[in-house]
Write a protein that holds these residues in place. Structure first.
Motif, mmCIF file in Angstrom:
data_model
loop_
_atom_site.group_PDB
_atom_site.id
_atom_site.type_symbol
_atom_site.label_atom_id
_atom_site.label_comp_id
_atom_site.label_asym_id
_atom_site.label_seq_id
_atom_site.Cartn_x
_atom_site.Cartn_y
_atom_site.Cartn_z
ATOM 1 N N UNK A 116 1.066 13.470 0.508
ATOM 2 C CA UNK A 116 1.114 12.194 1.240
ATOM 3 C C UNK A 116 -0.280 11.740 1.665
ATOM 4 N N UNK A 117 -1.044 12.625 2.323
ATOM 5 C CA UNK A 117 -2.369 12.248 2.817
ATOM 6 C C UNK A 117 -3.282 11.832 1.671
ATOM 7 N N UNK A 118 -3.215 12.569 0.557
ATOM 8 C CA UNK A 118 -4.058 12.248 -0.599
ATOM 9 C C UNK A 118 -3.738 10.870 -1.152
ATOM 10 N N UNK A 119 -2.462 10.545 -1.172
ATOM 11 C CA UNK A 119 -2.057 9.262 -1.752
ATOM 12 C C UNK A 119 -2.404 8.089 -0.847
ATOM 13 N N UNK A 120 -2.474 8.333 0.459
ATOM 14 C CA UNK A 120 -2.825 7.265 1.389
ATOM 15 C C UNK A 120 -4.333 7.040 1.404
ATOM 16 N N UNK A 121 -5.089 8.128 1.355
ATOM 17 C CA UNK A 121 -6.555 8.030 1.412
ATOM 18 C C UNK A 121 -7.187 7.755 0.052
ATOM 19 N N UNK B 127 -4.131 7.203 10.489
ATOM 20 C CA UNK B 127 -2.935 7.530 11.262
ATOM 21 C C UNK B 127 -1.993 6.333 11.325
ATOM 22 N N UNK B 128 -2.538 5.150 11.518
ATOM 23 C CA UNK B 128 -1.697 3.952 11.570
ATOM 24 C C UNK B 128 -0.971 3.730 10.248
ATOM 25 N N UNK B 129 -1.687 3.897 9.131
ATOM 26 C CA UNK B 129 -1.056 3.692 7.840
ATOM 27 C C UNK B 129 -0.046 4.800 7.534
ATOM 28 N N UNK B 130 -0.316 6.001 8.005
ATOM 29 C CA UNK B 130 0.653 7.082 7.810
ATOM 30 C C UNK B 130 1.950 6.775 8.547
ATOM 31 N N UNK C 156 -6.229 3.106 -0.130
ATOM 32 C CA UNK C 156 -4.898 2.567 0.115
ATOM 33 C C UNK C 156 -4.566 2.507 1.602
ATOM 34 N N UNK C 157 -5.619 2.559 2.416
ATOM 35 C CA UNK C 157 -5.488 2.252 3.842
ATOM 36 C C UNK C 157 -6.035 0.836 4.034
ATOM 37 N N UNK C 158 -5.231 -0.113 4.448
ATOM 38 C CA UNK C 158 -5.742 -1.472 4.660
ATOM 39 C C UNK C 158 -6.955 -1.457 5.586
ATOM 40 N N UNK C 159 -7.863 -2.378 5.380
ATOM 41 C CA UNK C 159 -9.138 -2.372 6.099
ATOM 42 C C UNK C 159 -8.981 -2.484 7.611
ATOM 43 N N UNK C 160 -7.869 -3.052 8.060
ATOM 44 C CA UNK C 160 -7.672 -3.234 9.498
ATOM 45 C C UNK C 160 -6.886 -2.093 10.137
ATOM 46 N N UNK D 63 0.826 -1.205 0.000
ATOM 47 C CA UNK D 63 0.000 0.000 0.000
ATOM 48 C C UNK D 63 0.866 1.264 0.000
ATOM 49 N N UNK D 64 1.967 1.240 0.751
ATOM 50 C CA UNK D 64 2.896 2.373 0.748
ATOM 51 C C UNK D 64 3.539 2.517 -0.625
#
Length: 287
Positions: A142-147, A205-208, A197-201, A127-128
């Motif tokens: 960064x935030x846009x690419x993670x969300x 913040x955790x994925x960041x 692109x944030x895993x469901x679990x 995901x990263x």
């Protein structure tokens, strides 16, 4: 929690301006200001107690710490937000130069673009890795690419960025102009499916934290530089020549017609990057 920190927190919760990241930055800044005012001897304050002497005390401390003009401007913006929300906007001048803060220079002739390809193999979290590829392909933050949610964002000839993903809470679109961008999007669809692109679990913040840790371990610092890379690539596509920061001619050396093309390209790139002021593009493109 002291009274000032508490009332500032309540003030922010009643005024949810901007994205989650913007709100978090504001909260951190206000909490720091409350702590520093307490250290300066101002006790028993509430959010509504703000006066010019408090602003002066904070500014003197920050200037003594040798903070950059950009950091000072950001902190003053947070103090202005505070003052405005408690009906005391007049205690701070609108012009930072009156406070002894120099103008921020939005110019660089040194390319800050980072080469991602050589280090991408060191990123073990899929995901990263995909977030970084999106940043390189579309100039995302960064935030846009993670969300990023491909099912929502992919509109065929462009991607749509939700305001809730973006700095300042502003929606925007970015065109799809190259096969490489489509290839990245296809891969994102396969990985994220109907989600993001944030895993469901995990939470955002955790994925960041995973993103930051993976980048640090791979030796990838300041990945905001991928926006520089995207801006310079788009500039060359739109004008036909390299940006000054990428080795091209400076603006003053361009013909009148080229200067018009330069301006139009900068305006378009500014919108694609989610900035309101075209002057910001000088950071990415040079002059």
């Amino acid at each position: 929690m002291d009274d000032l920190t508490y009332t500032l927190r309540q003030l922010r919760l009643r005024n949810r301006d901007g994205s989650h990241a913007t709100q978090a930055d504001l909260q951190r800044s206000l909490s720091m200001a409350a702590r520093q005012l307490r250290e300066a001897g101002f006790r028993q304050m509430l959010a509504t107690s703000l006066k010019g002497k408090h602003v002066d005390a904070l500014l003197q401390r920050w200037q003594a710490e040798g903070l950059s003009a950009g950091t000072l401007k950001n902190r003053m913006a947070h103090l202005r937000w505070w003052a405005e929300k408690v009906g005391k906007a007049g205690i701070l001048p609108a012009d930072n130069t009156k406070l002894g803060i120099p103008e921020r220079r939005y110019v660089t002739n040194e390319s800050k673009a980072r080469e991602l390809r050589d280090r991408l193999d060191r990123i073990t979290d899929p995901h990263v890795r995909m977030s970084l590829r999106l940043q390189a392909a579309f100039g995302l933050r960064r935030e846009e690419s993670i969300k990023f949610q491909p099912r929502y964002a992919d509109r065929g000839d462009h991607i749509a960025i939700k305001g809730s993903w973006a700095k300042g809470g502003r929606d925007r679109t970015v065109p799809i102009t190259m096969p490489e961008q489509r290839a990245v999007l296809d891969d994102v669809h396969r990985l994220a499916g109907l989600g993001s692109l944030i895993p469901s679990h995990k939470t955002y913040i955790q994925q960041r934290h995973v993103y930051d840790g993976q980048c640090k371990a791979a030796g990838l610092s300041n990945m905001h530089g991928l926006r520089h890379r995207y801006a310079q690539m788009r500039y060359e596509v739109l004008t036909g020549w390299k940006a000054p920061a990428a080795g091209g001619q400076q603006q003053e050396m361009l013909s009148a017609n080229q200067q018009l093309q330069d301006l139009q390209a900068r305006q378009g790139i500014s919108r694609e990057l989610g900035h309101e002021r075209t002057s910001i593009t000088a950071i990415y493109l040079g002059r």
